[in-house]
Design a protein around this motif. Structure first.
Motif, mmCIF file in Angstrom:
data_model
loop_
_atom_site.group_PDB
_atom_site.id
_atom_site.type_symbol
_atom_site.label_atom_id
_atom_site.label_comp_id
_atom_site.label_asym_id
_atom_site.label_seq_id
_atom_site.Cartn_x
_atom_site.Cartn_y
_atom_site.Cartn_z
ATOM 1 N N THR A 154 76.092 -15.244 14.365
ATOM 2 C CA THR A 154 75.904 -16.410 13.504
ATOM 3 C C THR A 154 76.278 -16.093 12.059
ATOM 4 O O THR A 154 77.089 -16.788 11.436
ATOM 5 C CB THR A 154 74.452 -16.888 13.572
ATOM 6 O OG1 THR A 154 74.142 -17.241 14.915
ATOM 7 C CG2 THR A 154 74.231 -18.077 12.675
ATOM 8 N N ALA A 284 78.833 -24.583 10.823
ATOM 9 C CA ALA A 284 77.473 -25.124 10.895
ATOM 10 C C ALA A 284 76.977 -25.174 12.336
ATOM 11 O O ALA A 284 75.808 -24.877 12.617
ATOM 12 C CB ALA A 284 77.433 -26.519 10.270
ATOM 13 N N GLY A 285 77.862 -25.536 13.260
ATOM 14 C CA GLY A 285 77.477 -25.549 14.669
ATOM 15 C C GLY A 285 77.142 -24.160 15.171
ATOM 16 O O GLY A 285 76.169 -23.960 15.913
ATOM 17 N N LEU A 287 76.109 -21.713 13.274
ATOM 18 C CA LEU A 287 74.864 -21.330 12.617
ATOM 19 C C LEU A 287 73.657 -21.894 13.365
ATOM 20 O O LEU A 287 72.677 -21.180 13.615
ATOM 21 C CB LEU A 287 74.867 -21.830 11.174
ATOM 22 C CG LEU A 287 73.595 -21.581 10.365
ATOM 23 C CD1 LEU A 287 73.314 -20.094 10.245
ATOM 24 C CD2 LEU A 287 73.718 -22.210 8.980
ATOM 25 N N LEU A 288 73.711 -23.165 13.727
ATOM 26 C CA LEU A 288 72.606 -23.766 14.469
ATOM 27 C C LEU A 288 72.398 -23.065 15.804
ATOM 28 O O LEU A 288 71.255 -22.814 16.217
ATOM 29 C CB LEU A 288 72.870 -25.261 14.693
ATOM 30 C CG LEU A 288 71.781 -26.009 15.456
ATOM 31 C CD1 LEU A 288 70.462 -25.976 14.694
ATOM 32 C CD2 LEU A 288 72.212 -27.458 15.717
ATOM 33 N N ALA A 289 73.486 -22.716 16.485
ATOM 34 C CA ALA A 289 73.360 -22.002 17.758
ATOM 35 C C ALA A 289 72.680 -20.656 17.558
ATOM 36 O O ALA A 289 71.829 -20.247 18.349
ATOM 37 C CB ALA A 289 74.740 -21.809 18.384
ATOM 38 N N LEU A 291 70.558 -19.868 15.282
ATOM 39 C CA LEU A 291 69.148 -20.037 14.936
ATOM 40 C C LEU A 291 68.304 -20.478 16.127
ATOM 41 O O LEU A 291 67.082 -20.270 16.122
ATOM 42 C CB LEU A 291 69.015 -21.068 13.806
ATOM 43 C CG LEU A 291 69.617 -20.675 12.452
ATOM 44 C CD1 LEU A 291 69.541 -21.849 11.484
ATOM 45 C CD2 LEU A 291 68.902 -19.454 11.872
ATOM 46 N N THR A 292 68.924 -21.089 17.117
ATOM 47 C CA THR A 292 68.137 -21.702 18.202
ATOM 48 C C THR A 292 68.332 -21.088 19.577
ATOM 49 O O THR A 292 67.484 -21.279 20.450
ATOM 50 C CB THR A 292 68.474 -23.201 18.307
ATOM 51 O OG1 THR A 292 69.882 -23.361 18.580
ATOM 52 C CG2 THR A 292 68.123 -23.927 17.015
ATOM 53 N N THR A 293 69.408 -20.359 19.810
ATOM 54 C CA THR A 293 69.708 -19.905 21.172
ATOM 55 C C THR A 293 68.625 -18.997 21.741
ATOM 56 O O THR A 293 68.223 -19.148 22.905
ATOM 57 C CB THR A 293 71.067 -19.174 21.215
ATOM 58 O OG1 THR A 293 72.095 -20.081 20.824
ATOM 59 C CG2 THR A 293 71.369 -18.663 22.622
ATOM 60 N N PHE A 334 81.348 -30.233 15.355
ATOM 61 C CA PHE A 334 80.053 -29.567 15.191
ATOM 62 C C PHE A 334 79.394 -29.346 16.560
ATOM 63 O O PHE A 334 78.926 -28.245 16.871
ATOM 64 C CB PHE A 334 79.155 -30.427 14.305
ATOM 65 C CG PHE A 334 77.727 -29.940 14.231
ATOM 66 C CD1 PHE A 334 77.380 -28.916 13.364
ATOM 67 C CD2 PHE A 334 76.735 -30.497 15.026
ATOM 68 C CE1 PHE A 334 76.071 -28.456 13.291
ATOM 69 C CE2 PHE A 334 75.424 -30.049 14.962
ATOM 70 C CZ PHE A 334 75.090 -29.028 14.090
ATOM 71 N N PHE A 338 78.698 -25.733 18.495
ATOM 72 C CA PHE A 338 77.333 -25.365 18.861
ATOM 73 C C PHE A 338 77.247 -25.011 20.341
ATOM 74 O O PHE A 338 76.728 -23.947 20.718
ATOM 75 C CB PHE A 338 76.371 -26.510 18.546
ATOM 76 C CG PHE A 338 74.984 -26.326 19.119
ATOM 77 C CD1 PHE A 338 74.081 -25.462 18.517
ATOM 78 C CD2 PHE A 338 74.603 -27.003 20.265
ATOM 79 C CE1 PHE A 338 72.809 -25.272 19.049
ATOM 80 C CE2 PHE A 338 73.335 -26.824 20.810
ATOM 81 C CZ PHE A 338 72.433 -25.962 20.200
#
Length: 418
Positions: A154, A284-285, A287-289, A291-293, A334, A338
């Protein structure tokens, strides 16, 4: 499926490890340079007033960025499992820096031979990436590999986007012609040198391989690289199913990538700034992955997470891609980034966790080879039928179908090989 559990310890605990920090800094330096080099090359080819770009030329440019590792992958895998990975990272980064400077010179003089050097530069970059991935289990515990991958990948992707943004800024300073593009591209050498400096600080042998399971003859070891990687992947259900999932994503992504570039370049007339917006939403996609994966995998397991990500990709690309408007296209980019990053993180962790150290480099080499070839083929086929301005709803639907087939194939392979 793997019997090793996944836990979350937090970024602070991961960064407390000196080895992980050092490997992370080497990755960041390399990826910053990659982002700047690739954006500089894209600007020289796609948004240079001294050059013309059509779908086939754009596909050729992406081929220069993606195909190289497909050619050197079999060699890279054997070498990563045979040679001290720390030394490989140092030498490869320095060689890449030299070739970046030569490529920049070719851009500056307007030579079409720049694609040949670009093939080598990006090929070495992928070699370095595989070396970093194969080395990660030597600096973190197996139970935190998913989280460590998420953090490294990320933040690394954010750094890559930052490098690309630096290229956009430098082009504004140096100009968007051949000389300006060449000067911008040359700055990428800083990333290669810094990556080598961070890598050389590891003790000899600290990054593996711990054991060498290869013939003494180097040529024979190289020739066997892909075959050994394929056998190891075939014997490992989590990895084999993951390959199916990621192949589908890369095929769909390759098609979508060409469409987005054409739409930005011609339909939306957004120029390099528009392409920068696409890079930002992709980042950004990712980054979100990141943070959440780890949380999603902990709650649902790797199988459900991977399958769900593929289904999400299908829904996003069809519902948001078909309107062919700039805003919905950016949202679709996005969502696709992700979904694809979630799949990649799960597959990376499976390879690092379930493949033994003596063959891990070859599996990662096979991994990159297959997926880059898949994306190149998808790009090439799409370039033959796409509308010149990217207005091709049929290709969007085809990409959605590929995601659905990937989810079905992943489920079938997972069920049969358990």
């Amino acid at each position: 499926m793997s019997t090793v559990g996944h836990v979350r310890v937090g970024a602070r605990a991961l960064l407390a490890g000196a080895g992980f920090r050092r490997l992370l800094l080497s990755r960041f330096a390399a990826q910053w340079g990659d982002g700047l080099f690739q954006a500089g090359l894209a600007g020289a080819v796609l948004f240079n007033p001294e050059r013309e770009a059509d779908p086939l030329a754009i596909a050729a440019g992406f081929t220069a960025l993606l195909l190289p590792y497909s050619l050197v992958g079999p060699f890279a895998g054997a070498l990563l499992d045979r040679w001290d990975r720390r030394r490989v990272l140092v030498v490869a980064n320095l060689l890449r820096g030299l070739l970046v400077l030569v490529s920049a010179l070719l851009v500056a003089v307007g030579s079409s031979a720049l694609f040949v050097l670009a093939l080598l530069v990006i090929g070495i970059s992928r070699f370095v990436g595989s070396g970093l991935s194969a080395s990660l289990p030597h600096v973190v515990a197996p139970r935190v590999l998913v989280e460590a991958n998420a953090l490294a990948t990320t933040l690394g992707s954010v750094v890559t986007v930052t490098g690309a943004a630096c290229a956009v800024g430098l082009r504004a300073v140096f100009g968007d012609g051949d000389v300006g593009s060449g000067t911008t591209t040359a700055v990428a050498v800083v990333g290669s040198v810094a990556a080598a400096v961070f890598a050389i600080r590891f003790p000899v042998g600290a990054l593996g391989p711990d054991a060498v399971d290869e013939p003494r003859e180097t040529v024979l070891a190289i020739a066997r690289g892909l075959l050994d990687g394929a056998r190891a992947a075939w014997r490992t259900p989590t990895v084999l199913a993951g390959f199916v999932a990621l192949l589908a994503h890369r095929a769909a992504f390759g098609t979508a990538l060409l469409l987005v570039v054409l739409l930005v370049r011609f339909e939306f007339d957004a120029g390099l700034a528009g392409l920068g917006q696409v890079a930002v939403v992709f980042g950004a996609g990712i980054l979100l992955a990141g943070l959440t994966t780890a949380r999603i995998v902990s709650a649902l397991g790797a199988r459900r997470t991977t399958r769900g990500a593929l289904l999400l990709g299908a829904v996003v690309i069809v519902t948001l891609g078909l309107p062919l408007h700039q805003a919905t296209t950016l949202v679709a980019a996005f969502g696709i980034s992700f979904a694809g990053q979630v799949v990649k993180l799960c597959v990376d962790a499976a390879v690092q966790q379930d493949i033994t150290d003596e063959t891990r480099g070859r599996v990662f080499a096979l991994y990159d080879t297959l997926f880059n070839v898949t994306q190149v083929v998808a790009l090439a086929l799409a370039a033959l039928v796409v509308a010149p301005d990217g207005d091709s709803p049929g290709l969007i639907l085809a990409a959605g179908v590929v995601y659905l087939l990937g989810a079905l194939g992943y489920s079938l392979v997972s069920a049969e090989r358990r």
